[in-house]
Structure formats: C-alpha cells, structure tokens
Design a protein around this motif. Structure first.
Motif, short mmCIF file in Angstrom:
data_model
loop_
_atom_site.label_atom_id
_atom_site.label_comp_id
_atom_site.label_asym_id
_atom_site.label_seq_id
_atom_site.Cartn_x
_atom_site.Cartn_y
_atom_site.Cartn_z
N MET A 262 0.84 -1.21 0.00
CA MET A 262 0.00 0.00 0.00
C MET A 262 0.86 1.25 0.00
O MET A 262 0.59 2.22 -0.70
CB MET A 262 -0.86 0.06 1.27
CG MET A 262 -2.01 -0.88 1.28
SD MET A 262 -2.93 -0.57 2.80
CE MET A 262 -3.91 -2.05 2.84
N VAL A 281 -6.03 4.93 -2.85
CA VAL A 281 -5.24 5.23 -1.65
C VAL A 281 -6.18 5.64 -0.51
O VAL A 281 -6.05 5.19 0.63
CB VAL A 281 -4.22 6.37 -1.92
CG1 VAL A 281 -3.59 6.86 -0.63
CG2 VAL A 281 -3.14 5.89 -2.89
N GLY A 282 -7.15 6.49 -0.85
CA GLY A 282 -8.11 6.94 0.17
C GLY A 282 -8.89 5.79 0.76
O GLY A 282 -9.14 5.74 1.97
N ARG A 283 -9.25 4.84 -0.07
CA ARG A 283 -10.01 3.70 0.45
C ARG A 283 -9.14 2.89 1.42
O ARG A 283 -9.62 2.43 2.46
CB ARG A 283 -10.49 2.82 -0.70
CG ARG A 283 -11.28 1.62 -0.21
CD ARG A 283 -11.88 0.82 -1.36
NE ARG A 283 -12.56 -0.36 -0.86
CZ ARG A 283 -11.96 -1.53 -0.63
NH1 ARG A 283 -10.69 -1.68 -0.87
NH2 ARG A 283 -12.65 -2.55 -0.16
N VAL A 285 -6.90 4.12 3.29
CA VAL A 285 -6.88 4.90 4.53
C VAL A 285 -8.15 4.64 5.34
O VAL A 285 -8.10 4.36 6.54
CB VAL A 285 -6.72 6.41 4.23
CG1 VAL A 285 -6.89 7.24 5.50
CG2 VAL A 285 -5.37 6.71 3.59
N ALA A 286 -9.30 4.73 4.67
CA ALA A 286 -10.57 4.53 5.38
C ALA A 286 -10.62 3.16 6.04
O ALA A 286 -11.05 3.01 7.19
CB ALA A 286 -11.75 4.72 4.43
N HIS A 287 -10.16 2.14 5.32
CA HIS A 287 -10.19 0.79 5.88
C HIS A 287 -9.18 0.63 7.02
O HIS A 287 -9.51 0.03 8.05
CB HIS A 287 -9.93 -0.25 4.78
CG HIS A 287 -11.18 -0.58 4.03
ND1 HIS A 287 -11.87 -1.76 4.21
CD2 HIS A 287 -11.88 0.11 3.12
CE1 HIS A 287 -12.93 -1.78 3.43
NE2 HIS A 287 -12.96 -0.65 2.75
N LEU A 288 -7.98 1.13 6.80
CA LEU A 288 -6.96 0.96 7.84
C LEU A 288 -7.31 1.70 9.12
O LEU A 288 -7.13 1.17 10.22
CB LEU A 288 -5.59 1.44 7.33
CG LEU A 288 -4.88 0.52 6.34
CD1 LEU A 288 -3.60 1.18 5.86
CD2 LEU A 288 -4.56 -0.83 6.99
N VAL A 289 -7.82 2.91 8.97
CA VAL A 289 -8.17 3.69 10.17
C VAL A 289 -9.24 2.94 10.96
O VAL A 289 -9.17 2.82 12.19
CB VAL A 289 -8.64 5.11 9.79
CG1 VAL A 289 -9.26 5.81 10.99
CG2 VAL A 289 -7.47 5.94 9.26
N THR A 290 -10.20 2.40 10.24
CA THR A 290 -11.29 1.68 10.93
C THR A 290 -10.78 0.39 11.57
O THR A 290 -11.07 0.10 12.73
CB THR A 290 -12.41 1.36 9.93
OG1 THR A 290 -12.77 2.55 9.24
CG2 THR A 290 -13.63 0.82 10.64
#
Ligand SMILES: Cc1cc2nc3c(=O)[nH]c(=O)nc-3n(C[C@H](O)[C@H](O)[C@H](O)COP(=O)(O)OP(=O)(O)OC[C@H]3O[C@@H](n4cnc5c(N)ncnc54)[C@H](O)[C@@H]3O)c2cc1C
Lengths: 381, 348
Positions: A262, A281-283, A285-290
């Motif tokens: 990634m 990339v944004g997706r 981020v959204a998945h990793l943060v969650t």
C-alpha cells in the motif's frame, strides 16, 4: 442491538512519545531495506534485529519486571508493534514468543519455567514456534494425533507437526498433543515446552509456493520429555490453546500484512496522480483507520483481562479481506509486472504480496473457521 | 457512563413506542410523526450536541453516536440528526433556537443588508424535511466569510422531493427579510457543514446496518426450510458472519464520526471522511446480504427490512458517496508531510 464489544480506544501522551522513539530508531535501522525485504515484515527473520529490539525493551513489554518486562500497557505495546509492521521491520524471530508463547508461560508456566525463559525472550535471544497443526489436523485441532505417554520421570512423545513456522530457527516449541483418550475429544489434550535440541526431534523443511523456506515438518520419534516440560495442567490443553489463539489472532499483523505494498502504491500515485489511484489510496486509509480502531479496542479489552476471542476473530476476518484485496486493487492502477528482481520498489512489494496473500486467510485460523466463531457469537450455532 | 446509559435507555424506549413501522409507512406518504417528534423534543435530544454550559445535554461522542444509531435502527422518520446539528451551530453562533424541526442547508443564498436587518434570497436543493421544518438554518458565504442565518418557515417556498427511501428532500426557494439577531458569523463554512452532515449520515448508516443484521439473524432462526432453521446452514452462517464484520467496522467508524462532530479539532474532517467512506461501502454489502437471507418476504413492501435497506442505499450517496470521500482521503494522504501513508493513519 450491539453484540460485539469494541470500546473506544484511548490515546495517551506516553504512547505518542514512544511512537516517536520507535520511528526514529526504525528510520536509522531500515535506511537501506529494499521493498522486497520490508514487504514480509512479520515473516522476515533477523535474529540480530530482534536482539536490538530486546535491548531497547520492546519485547515482552507488558510483562512483570522480574521476568524482563517493563510492565507497559497493552496499548503501548501496540504502538511498538504497529510501528514495526508499518515500517516493514523483520520481526519474525521473536514475534511468536512475544505474542503468544511468553503470555502462555506467564499464565500457565511454573515459576521455574518463567524464570528460565521469559527474560531470554524479552532480551530477543529466545525464539519459539507453534506446534499445533498436523497432516490430519488443521482446522480441526482436536484431531491431533501426536501423543505423549506418561513414563517414569516424564513423557514419551511420538507423532509429527506440520507447517511449523521457523521451527528450524527456534529454541523452543510449544507442543499441543494428546495425553489421554478418555472423555470427549477436546479433553485429554496437553501442552509441552519442548527444547528443539531434544534428542529424537527432527525438523525437515517444507517450501512454500514461491520456494521460500519458512515452515517445516517436525517429527517426534519416541522423544523423552522430562516431567518439568509439561506446560500447565494435563488435560487442560484445549482451554490453554484457545487462550493462546486469542493472542495469536488479535494483533495489528492481522491487517497490516500488505502494508508495504500500500505504501509503495501511494508513492507511485504521489509521483503520478490519477483520480482512480488517489481514490484507491483513500479507500486504504478509510479501511486501515477503521481496522486499527477496532484492533486497538481489542488491545484495550485484553488489558482489562477480558476475553475478546469473538472480537479478535472479527478483526482478523476483516483484516484478511483488506490484505488480500490490496494486490488486486493496486494492479488495476499501476502497470508493473510483479517481480522480486525488478529495480522498483512497487514491483518488488507486489511480487511478495501476490504470492503470500493466499496464506492471509489460512494461517492463524481460516476464514471459514473465523466466520464460524462469529456465527456462534451471533447465536446461530 | 451513567449518563450514556440513561440517554440510550430513554431513546430506546421512546423510539420503540413512537418510531413504529406504521409511523415510518405514514411518513413515506407525507405524514409527519408529531407524537414521535414531541417525545424526542421533550427528552431533550435536540439539544444533545449543545454543551451543558450553553443549556444543552453536552453528550460525549459515544453517546451521540448511540442516539443517532438507535434512531436510524428504528428508521425514525424525523430530521433528528439535522436538527441536532443545526441547534449546535445556532448555539455556537449565538442565535436563539426556535421550536420545531429544523432544516439545514448550504445554499446558493445571498444576504443583503436592509433597514430591518437582512434580506435572504436564493435556493437550496435536496434539503431534508425542507417543507415540513419549522425553520431553515442556512450557511452561506458573505464577503468571503461564512455566515449562518435562521429563516422562518414563511420565508421559503418548498417543492417536494424524495430520496430513494421516500424521505423528504425538498428544493427550497428562499426570499425573506429577517432581523439582525437571526444572522451571525458561522462557526462552520460550507465545507465544514458538508463533512459534518456526512459524519451524521455515517452514524445513521451504522444504526440502519445494525437493524438489518438483527432482522437477518432473527429471521435465520425463525425460518425453516428442509426441516431446520436456515441459520443452521453453514452458507447462511458464513454470510451473516461476513455482514457482522461489516457492521462492526461501520459501528467503529460511526464512533469516529461522532468524535469528529462532537470534539471537532485537528483531523476532524478526515475522521468524517473515513466514516462516510467506510460506512457507505459496508452499507451495500450488508443490505445485499440481509435481502439474500430474507428471501422474497424481505422483498415485500410490508416487511420492515426495506425501511433500513432503502435508507442505506439513499444515505450512502447523500453528502458525498464513497468515491468522493475516498478521493479526499487519498489527496490528504498523498499530501501528508514526509510522504508517509502511515503517519496519516496514526493521526486520524
Ligand atoms: C504461512 C502459514 C504458516 C503457518 N504456520 C503454522 C505454525 O507455525 N504452526 C502451526 O501449528 N500451524 C501453522 N500453519 C497452519 C495453519 O494453522 C493451518 O493451515 C490452518 O489451521 C488450516 O488448516 P489446514 O491447512 O489443514 O486446512 P483444512 O483445515 O484442511 O481446511 C481446508 C479448507 O476447508 C475449510 N474447512 C475446514 N473445516 C471447515 C468447517 N468446519 N467448515 C467450513 N470450512 C471448513 C477451511 O476453511 C479451508 O478452506 C500455518 C499455515 C500457513 C499457511
């Protein structure tokens, strides 16, 4: 309405100070690491690196001081783990001992076992492997055929373990085997602390699809184990191994296995931005943060002494989905042949990740088994 | 903690009593659920996001998320989220809070000074409960600075519209002279309003997904085929477990969204983006699995499943779909100092 317990994780100043310390250490240590070295991370074995971490006090962090720990919180330990993984540090040597064997000894070991071994683990000098799976016992762990018979002064063990990661480089195995046939099938099981140099223990390599050697078969040919190698209570092996699995399944390694890829992908997109690449990339981020939030809250519950088996299964299942999606997604946006030999980091990371992705939903409990645990949590079984 | 439980308990009781499937059905035909609204107002929930020192409930993020998730769980057909946020913004701006449901919009609206105060003129589209609200709170730029204005109901005309779930989304045409006390510098600009609205939708989506999962798990236990409850079939168990994973992720992302709205602060807009993108993605998957498990009965108009699945399909595209917020996150990640994806992830 909520069946799962994921308390909001806290964030402390102490953790952030520790994070900065780990980052600066890693920046120096890993300056020259290529992507093909970083991508394996918790599959990458480097005994000298583990000793350095031990010297810093970053192994066995939550354990009592008298066993070489520093009585840190689970979230502080979590900070160290996630920073190591995100940087692609080679942590396999001590990973299993730190994650599950040490905690198992702490909980079920005798004082002599703890004193002899825990400080060496914490120093990054003593490595463990997991002796659970066998040729005919994978998901169905209670089908184990390896057997220990009580004899004068100890036990005699015969059988074979399979898929034993880094057995060839470990000092000890925690062996899970049958000690009695009485009662139901998950009774009569026990665990032993086996020195890998014990006469009659033979390790043979098994290579993975890429030809790499990390796992092994381990044969026990009428091996004598002295009485003091028994770990915990005879017949209680099932409960003990379930406790071990809660530790095995709950960490950040269960959603960061593709992180190097990634990160390399984001570098490619940064250099040549496309709308689709930016969105991908944004997706991530959204998945990793969650996922990280979920995973940190499991750490919070472990700290509180709770049993987050169900929540850990949820996080591991979600984590493996993301890890396995990653190579499939990035290759839609960047045209590069996956290759360990290629000069560019992206192609190297892609090569490692594509070939290792199938294991992400097998090792540590398959997707189907995890979903069975979740279904039980939903009251369906 | 005691306070958290009190709000959750009160909300659950009140919603179970008043946010009935009948009320939701009637709302689809344009009937505003007055009894439900009164109960919510009396419980003080409209003031949940206003700090205690300013006369509100000052609830913490978990509690705020819990309240909104529950209202969505029951498909409460009222502008609770919008009114809670509008009330908070009015309080921050020092404008007195009117009674009744509020609409909240960021419109193409002009403010001109007149002797009696201000003239507001312009349009706002797809405004939640625009026609049925008691007043409109509108955020607009005036001389390059964000302003907030409170427009009474007789100051705008509404053309009724609906979203996919038949919730009112009306086009408003605004023309009114309002007193000086109804206009102030806005605590948020258009961008700030957008991510807050997106965050609230994310929380609502999590609640709707929890309901879809609960209905599906219950149905899997009740419905028998081939001589046993369908929940005994492993294929059904695996599908529900997969939905449960998505729901767990959504609930966690929703509490991140609540932290963004309640605590504000650095990275709040990123947190909202994470939540909207992640919940939006989970929504499609959970709605699909829920319908699969329910078979034809769940596809019938009389079944309550549609109350949450249609909302999920509507909400995931309101205030920016996943692609929009993911692109925002991607841009932020690519612009992050040090060029590290990881730094952004640990900061969010
Ligand atoms: C890289 C790697 C490292 C490993 N390291 C170790 C190690 O160090 N020590 C160790 O002990 N083990 C290790 N393992 C083994 C791992 O724990 C097993 O692979 C795993 O438990 C699954 O067992 P199996 O491979 O025999 O598959 P099986 O159990 O035979 O499963 C085959 C397929 O059947 C499915 N299946 C099985 N039972 C059910 C069911 N009841 N319902 C639905 N589907 C079912 C599985 O999900 C899977 O899809 C490792 C594995 C890998 C890939």
């Amino acid at each position: 309405m909520t069946r799962f317990d994921f308390p909001a994780p806290s964030r402390s100043e102490a953790e952030e100070a520790l994070r900065a310390e780990v980052r600066s250490f890693l920046a120096t240590e890993l300056t020259n690491a290529r992507a093909i070295d970083r991508a394996p991370s918790w599959s990458g074995f480097d005994a000298s690196f583990s000793r350095k971490l031990g010297a810093r006090g970053w192994i066995g962090m939550t354990w009592p001081r008298r066993y070489g720990g520093r009585e840190a919180s689970f979230l502080e330990r979590y900070v160290v783990l996630e920073e190591l993984l995100a940087a692609g540090a080679p942590v396999a040597a001590h990973w299993i001992a730190d994650r599950q064997s040490g905690p198992l000894l702490l909980r079920y070991g005798t004082e002599a076992q703890r004193e002899a071994i825990l400080p060496r683990i914490a120093a990054g000098e003593c490595f463990f492997c997991i002796g659970m799976s066998e040729p005919d016992s994978g998901s169905d762990l209670a089908a184990t055929r390896t057997r220990a018979r009580p004899v004068e002064g100890g036990w005699r063990v015969s059988g074979a373990k399979l898929w034993t990661t880094y057995a060839h480089k470990s000092h000890y195995m925690i062996l899970f085997c049958r000690t009695s046939d009485e009662g139901e099938r998950n009774k009569g099981l026990s665990q032993f602390l086996v020195e890998m140099t014990t006469p009659g223990v033979t390790v043979r390599p098994v290579c993975d699809i890429s030809g790499a050697h990390h796992f092994n078969e381990v044969h026990f040919d009428d091996v004598f184990l002295p009485a003091d190698t028994l770990l915990g209570t005879p017949g209680q092996g099932w409960a003990q191994v379930m406790n071990e699995l809660a530790f095995e399944r709950s960490g950040p390694e269960r959603f960061l296995s593709s992180f190097t890829l990634m990160d390399e992908f984001s570098k490619v997109v940064r250099a040549e931005p496309t709308s689709g690449g930016t969105e991908a990339v944004g997706r991530f981020v959204a998945h990793l943060v969650t996922l990280r939030r979920l995973s940190r809250s499991v750490a919070t519950r472990l700290q509180a002494g709770a049993d987050p088996t169900l929540e850990a299964a949820l996080v591991k299942d979600l984590g493996a989905l993301l890890e396995q999606d990653t190579p499939e997604i990035v290759r839609r946006h960047v045209a590069a042949e996956p290759s360990a030999e290629a000069p560019d980091d992206f192609a190297q990371a892609l090569a490692w990740t594509i070939q290792n992705a199938p294991a992400f939903s097998l090792r540590g409990g398959t997707r189907e088994i995890l979903r069975g645990i979740i279904a039980r949590g939903l009251g369906l079984r | 903690m005691a306070e958290v439980d009190l709000i959750a308990e009160t909300a659950e009781r009140l919603l179970a009593d008043f946010a009935t499937p009948q009320a939701a059905d009637a709302a689809e035909n344009g009937v505003f659920p007055d009894a439900l609204w009164r109960a919510v107002e009396e419980a003080g929930f409209l003031l949940a996001l206003i700090p205690e020192e300013a006369g509100g409930l000052g609830v913490d993020p978990e509690s705020a998320a819990g309240l909104l998730r529950r209202s969505a769980y029951h498909a409460a057909p009222i502008p609770l989220a919008e009114t809670m946020l509008a009330a908070r913004l009015l309080a921050q701006a020092g404008i007195n809070l009117p009674a009744g449901p509020l609409s909240l919009a960021c419109g193409d609206v002009e403010l001109t000074p007149v002797p009696s105060g201000w003239r507001v003129q312009g349009k706002a589209t797809r405004v939640a409960w625009g026609a049925q609200s008691a007043a409109l709170v509108v955020v607009t730029a005036q001389d390059g600075r964000a302003h907030i204005a409170l427009v009474p109901r007789d100051g705008y005309a509404a053309t009724a519209g609906r979203n996919l779930a038949d919730e009112p989304r009306d086009d408003l045409s605004i023309a009114a002279d309002i007193p000086p006390a109804s206009v102030a510098a806005s605590p948020v600009d258009a961008e700030g309003l957008l991510w807050r609205l997106a965050a609230l939708r994310a929380i609502q989506m999590a609640g709707a997904m929890e309901r879809a999962l609960d209905l599906s798990v219950a149905y899997a236990g009740e419905r028998s085929q081939f001589g046993k409850p369908i929940g005994r079939f492993q294929a059904i168990q695996q599908a529900l477990a997969s939905a449960a994973g998505q729901v767990a992720a959504a609930v966690s992302a929703a509490s991140l969204a609540a932290e963004a709205v309640v605590n504000d602060g650095e990275n709040a807009s990123l947190r909202a983006a994470v939540a909207k993108a992640r919940c939006g993605e989970a929504a499609g998957s959970v709605a699909g699995i829920a319908h699969q498990i329910h078979g034809a009965i769940g596809f019938s108009h009389e079944h309550p499943l549609r109350l949450v699945t249609r909302r999920l399909w509507a909400w995931r595209d309101e205030h920016g779909p996943e692609a929009f917020w993911n692109r925002r996150l991607g841009e932020a990640a690519l612009a992050a100092p040090g060029g590290s994806l990881w730094h952004l992830i640990t900061a969010a």
